[in-house]
Design an enzyme around this catalytic site. Sequence first.
Site, short mmCIF file in Angstrom:
data_model
loop_
_atom_site.label_atom_id
_atom_site.label_comp_id
_atom_site.label_asym_id
_atom_site.label_seq_id
_atom_site.Cartn_x
_atom_site.Cartn_y
_atom_site.Cartn_z
N SER A 48 0.80 -1.22 0.00
CA SER A 48 0.00 0.00 0.00
C SER A 48 0.83 1.28 0.00
O SER A 48 0.39 2.28 -0.54
CB SER A 48 -0.96 0.00 1.19
OG SER A 48 -0.28 -0.24 2.39
N HIS B 93 -5.05 -3.51 -2.95
CA HIS B 93 -4.66 -2.54 -3.98
C HIS B 93 -4.45 -3.18 -5.35
O HIS B 93 -4.10 -2.49 -6.31
CB HIS B 93 -3.38 -1.80 -3.56
CG HIS B 93 -3.56 -1.00 -2.32
ND1 HIS B 93 -4.07 0.28 -2.33
CD2 HIS B 93 -3.35 -1.31 -1.02
CE1 HIS B 93 -4.14 0.73 -1.09
NE2 HIS B 93 -3.71 -0.22 -0.28
N LYS C 243 -11.13 0.61 -2.24
CA LYS C 243 -10.06 1.05 -3.13
C LYS C 243 -10.63 1.12 -4.55
O LYS C 243 -11.49 1.95 -4.79
CB LYS C 243 -8.87 0.09 -2.99
CG LYS C 243 -8.48 -0.20 -1.52
CD LYS C 243 -7.62 0.86 -0.89
CE LYS C 243 -7.67 0.90 0.62
NZ LYS C 243 -7.14 -0.24 1.33
C1 LIG Z 1 -7.13 -0.37 2.99
C2 LIG Z 1 -6.50 -1.68 3.34
C3 LIG Z 1 -7.05 -2.53 4.30
C4 LIG Z 1 -8.22 -2.10 5.16
O1 LIG Z 1 -9.37 -2.10 4.45
P1 LIG Z 1 -10.60 -1.24 4.99
O2 LIG Z 1 -11.78 -1.83 4.31
O3 LIG Z 1 -10.33 0.16 4.63
O4 LIG Z 1 -10.64 -1.46 6.49
C5 LIG Z 1 -6.49 -3.76 4.49
N1 LIG Z 1 -5.39 -4.15 3.80
C6 LIG Z 1 -4.81 -3.34 2.90
C7 LIG Z 1 -3.60 -3.82 2.16
C8 LIG Z 1 -5.34 -2.08 2.64
O5 LIG Z 1 -4.76 -1.27 1.78
#
Ligand SMILES: *Cc1c(COP(=O)(O)O)cnc(C)c1O
Length: 382
Positions: free
Chosen positions: A176, A204, A236
């Site tokens: 990320s 992502h 995302k």
């Molecule tokens: C954004 C993200 C999460 C968390 O997801 P949410 O639905 O926002 O709680 C988990 N793992 C990764 C790699 C992320 O980028």
Amino acid sequence: MRCTPEAIAAALGDIDARNLRRRRELAPDGRLNFCSNDYLGLATDERLSSAMAEAARQLGAGAGASHLISGHSAEHDALERELAEFTRRERALVFSTGYMANLGVLSALADRHAVLIADELNHASLIDAVRLVRSSSNHRYPHGDAAEATCLLDTHAPTSEVNGSGTFLITDGVFSMDGDLAPLPELADAVARHHGWLIVDDAHGLGVVGETGRGSCELHGLSARHVPVLIGTFGKAFGTFGAFIAGDADVIELIMQRARTYIYTTALPPAVAAATRMALAIVHEESWRRDHLNSLISRFREGATSRGIHLMHSTTPIQPMVLGSAEAALSASAKLSAAGFRVTAIRPPTVPLGTARLRITLSAAHSESQIDQLLVALEAAI
Ligand SMILES: *Cc1c(COP(=O)(O)O)cnc(C)c1O
């Protein structure tokens, strides 16, 4: 920390002294956004908001209960089937957030005697998931280093399937804060030799990478056999909110029976599930979004190279530029802001000390000329 007003003020003062105070700024705010995770430009797509509004009118604003009580609606059910098809897995289970999905999956599958091996730059929720298992055999390998991961497996994993409580290798698919890809084929090979499980959080990657947007597994040609547990999020590329875990039917059933972050929480609003179904259909149908995004990524990287701007090695829409100190990152971010661009400075502890950065993210909603304008502003800001 003692809970006195003085101690709290001192702790805040310490955050300020290290340039680590985080502030929220309202969005949208007229600046061009180059730091969202809305990679396909779907968060503001009118078809998603219409699907959401329509479902909300029919089904209400909230689910009213957890999934196992009365919160599971036909929208959730259909979304799970479509996600299983999309990820080419037997079954998918919708969670209310990715954070909860990650806490839930490990606590459902691993116990205190499990061997847990994780990339050091995994998302915070995966790090917390490992902590929650409380295994004494938990190990981190240097970022992206499959050889080190293999060494850890050779040293700590039980030699046969019947020994021990399971071996789990846990990684982001696309990282990320760095935007690079995990070496999934090498990791999958190493885990398979130890009869372990590869758990991939592709928050992502899904919707973005792979020929048809099916994520890191598609990009590397890996199936459910290689990656038995796949986690994805909706916040995302899908532009909504929520998450899921996909895998073989029995694995998913066990997670549903055991994951406390699934059982003891309110189901995602069904209207959000409906909007996410619309997003999934668009991800399928509008491959031009990925094509356009990829051409923006190339344009941005080429433009940066020709201006002597040094970027990290990334082929994804996450294009970080490491500036070192928190102060340097804040100052560059402020200059970009004055020029009309929103690019947040990412500082420790989100990234390791001394690697504060601008995390620039590109989106299919951007145009080529906006990329060119960003490059001009970046050159002036750093
Ligand atoms: C954004 C993200 C999460 C968390 O997801 P949410 O639905 O926002 O709680 C988990 N793992 C990764 C790699 C992320 O980028």
